[in-house]
Design a protein around this motif. Structure first.
Motif, PDB file in Angstrom:
ATOM      1  N   UNK A 155      35.283  22.970  53.527  1.00 17.89           N
ATOM      2  CA  UNK A 155      35.678  23.576  54.631  1.00 17.89           C
ATOM      3  C   UNK A 155      37.256  23.463  54.794  1.00 17.89           C
ATOM      4  N   UNK A 156      37.373  22.201  54.744  1.00 20.62           N
ATOM      5  CA  UNK A 156      38.937  21.725  54.805  1.00 20.62           C
ATOM      6  C   UNK A 156      39.852  22.332  53.651  1.00 20.62           C
ATOM      7  N   UNK A 157      39.127  22.403  52.434  1.00 17.29           N
ATOM      8  CA  UNK A 157      39.773  23.180  51.255  1.00 17.29           C
ATOM      9  C   UNK A 157      40.208  24.693  51.573  1.00 17.29           C
ATOM     10  N   UNK A 158      39.198  25.348  52.234  1.00 18.02           N
ATOM     11  CA  UNK A 158      39.263  26.780  52.288  1.00 18.02           C
ATOM     12  C   UNK A 158      40.541  26.925  53.351  1.00 18.02           C
ATOM     13  N   UNK A 159      40.210  25.925  54.522  1.00 16.86           N
ATOM     14  CA  UNK A 159      41.342  26.434  55.620  1.00 16.86           C
ATOM     15  C   UNK A 159      42.739  26.252  55.041  1.00 16.86           C
ATOM     16  N   UNK A 160      42.749  25.022  54.303  1.00 19.71           N
ATOM     17  CA  UNK A 160      44.128  24.702  53.585  1.00 19.71           C
ATOM     18  C   UNK A 160      44.706  25.905  52.901  1.00 19.71           C
ATOM     19  N   UNK A 161      43.539  26.657  52.077  1.00 17.92           N
ATOM     20  CA  UNK A 161      44.110  27.711  50.972  1.00 17.92           C
ATOM     21  C   UNK A 161      44.339  28.768  51.911  1.00 17.92           C
ATOM     22  N   UNK A 162      43.664  28.961  53.157  1.00 16.98           N
ATOM     23  CA  UNK A 162      44.054  30.288  53.777  1.00 16.98           C
ATOM     24  C   UNK A 162      45.493  30.034  54.545  1.00 16.98           C
ATOM     25  N   UNK A 163      45.894  28.802  54.899  1.00 15.71           N
ATOM     26  CA  UNK A 163      47.179  28.213  55.533  1.00 15.71           C
ATOM     27  C   UNK A 163      48.172  28.573  54.330  1.00 15.71           C
ATOM     28  N   UNK A 164      48.019  28.051  53.260  1.00 18.11           N
ATOM     29  CA  UNK A 164      48.820  28.042  52.231  1.00 18.11           C
ATOM     30  C   UNK A 164      49.059  29.608  51.571  1.00 18.11           C
ATOM     31  N   UNK A 165      48.086  30.456  51.543  1.00 19.38           N
ATOM     32  CA  UNK A 165      48.544  31.657  51.103  1.00 19.38           C
ATOM     33  C   UNK A 165      48.596  32.816  51.973  1.00 19.38           C
ATOM     34  N   UNK A 166      48.093  32.718  53.466  1.00 19.31           N
ATOM     35  CA  UNK A 166      48.261  33.777  54.240  1.00 19.31           C
ATOM     36  C   UNK A 166      49.527  33.082  55.247  1.00 19.31           C
ATOM     37  N   UNK A 167      49.136  32.250  56.154  1.00 22.70           N
ATOM     38  CA  UNK A 167      49.753  31.634  57.313  1.00 22.70           C
ATOM     39  C   UNK A 167      49.415  30.727  57.899  1.00 22.70           C
ATOM     40  N   UNK A 168      49.993  29.608  58.475  1.00 23.06           N
ATOM     41  CA  UNK A 168      49.380  28.630  59.331  1.00 23.06           C
ATOM     42  C   UNK A 168      48.781  29.345  60.670  1.00 23.06           C
ATOM     43  N   UNK A 169      49.338  30.194  60.997  1.00 21.65           N
ATOM     44  CA  UNK A 169      48.707  30.872  62.173  1.00 21.65           C
ATOM     45  C   UNK A 169      47.319  31.285  62.066  1.00 21.65           C
ATOM     46  N   UNK A 170      47.084  32.186  60.845  1.00 25.15           N
ATOM     47  CA  UNK A 170      45.759  32.723  60.600  1.00 25.15           C
ATOM     48  C   UNK A 170      44.860  31.428  60.513  1.00 25.15           C
ATOM     49  N   UNK A 171      44.990  30.290  59.860  1.00 22.72           N
ATOM     50  CA  UNK A 171      44.389  29.301  59.491  1.00 22.72           C
ATOM     51  C   UNK A 171      44.146  28.490  60.981  1.00 22.72           C
ATOM     52  N   UNK A 172      45.027  28.578  61.705  1.00 22.87           N
ATOM     53  CA  UNK A 172      44.900  27.742  62.993  1.00 22.87           C
ATOM     54  C   UNK A 172      43.877  28.784  63.834  1.00 22.87           C
ATOM     55  N   UNK A 173      44.138  29.836  63.928  1.00 19.46           N
ATOM     56  CA  UNK A 173      43.081  30.936  64.514  1.00 19.46           C
ATOM     57  C   UNK A 173      41.789  30.722  64.132  1.00 19.46           C
ATOM     58  N   UNK A 174      41.502  30.778  62.850  1.00 17.67           N
ATOM     59  CA  UNK A 174      40.226  30.542  62.273  1.00 17.67           C
ATOM     60  C   UNK A 174      39.590  29.318  62.516  1.00 17.67           C
ATOM     61  N   UNK A 175      40.589  28.148  62.439  1.00 17.65           N
ATOM     62  CA  UNK A 175      40.105  26.820  62.773  1.00 17.65           C
ATOM     63  C   UNK A 175      39.565  26.778  64.214  1.00 17.65           C
ATOM     64  N   UNK A 176      40.377  27.635  65.127  1.00 23.18           N
ATOM     65  CA  UNK A 176      40.198  27.671  66.667  1.00 23.18           C
ATOM     66  C   UNK A 176      38.523  28.257  66.671  1.00 23.18           C
ATOM     67  N   UNK A 177      38.373  29.275  65.987  1.00 23.39           N
ATOM     68  CA  UNK A 177      37.178  29.946  66.283  1.00 23.39           C
ATOM     69  C   UNK A 177      35.916  29.298  65.826  1.00 23.39           C
ATOM     70  N   UNK A 178      36.076  28.386  64.773  1.00 27.67           N
ATOM     71  CA  UNK A 178      35.119  27.570  64.245  1.00 27.67           C
ATOM     72  C   UNK A 178      34.947  26.132  65.177  1.00 27.67           C
TER      73      UNK A 178
END
Length: 179
Positions: A155-178
């Motif tokens: 899960x950490x890997x997927x969140x880091x990949x989302x942050x790396x490939x889209x943006x930190x904000x998208x990863x942060x919002x998904x992390x908040x939802x989780x």
């Protein structure tokens, strides 16, 4: 993972109401996927990076042993002749590029191992994501539970990949939802 990252890239272009629904659905799907595998994806990712490092080091060893036969200073009784074939120039160029690429790849491998397997780095990054989306520092106990019991290393890997490939904000919002 590629589909997840690509779908999260596109969420930046949607309106606010639609993005909330997308993040909610993504968090639900993300949770169901994480219930099966928790470390396999991260280990495979690190294994591919390790193979890349081994490949680069093997190329470097091959270049130095193969091209060594072309390096020559020939001595005769009357004069010293230095031969500089074009292969020596190629060897120097490829060796330099291979050493640079190997150093970058090894550094990248070490950084990813640190991000994924050192608890301090994992917790800091996930806490920063939750903090960015929520606006306040998360509770330490619930953050540890989220990382250890729910996300796992995959899960950490997927969140880091989302942050790396889209943006930190998208990863942060998904992390908040989780969260």
């Amino acid at each position: 993972m590629e589909e997840t990252v690509e779908s999260m890239k596109g969420v930046q272009l949607t309106n606010v109401n639609n993005s909330k629904a997308v993040f909610s659905d993504a968090a639900r799907i993300f949770g169901s996927l994480l219930s099966r595998n928790r470390v396999v994806l991260a280990l495979l990712y690190q294994f591919v990076k390790l193979l890349s490092c081994v490949n680069l080091i093997a190329q470097l060893m091959f270049l130095t042993t193969y091209f060594r036969q072309y390096l020559a200073i020939r001595m005769t009784r009357t004069h010293v002749q230095c031969t500089l074939p074009i292969t020596e120039i190629y060897e120097k160029m490829f060796t330099f590029l291979d050493v640079c690429l190997a150093a970058i790849t090894i550094l990248n491998l070490v950084l990813w191992v640190g991000y994924l397997f050192l608890p301090v780095l994992r917790e800091c990054r996930i806490a920063a994501h939750v903090n960015a989306a929520k606006g306040s520092r998360p509770d330490e106990h619930s953050l540890t539970r989220l990382i250890n019991n729910f996300l796992g290393i995959d899960g950490i890997l997927v969140l880091f990949m989302i942050a790396w490939n889209s943006s930190e904000l998208v990863s942060a919002e998904l992390t908040q939802q989780v969260y």
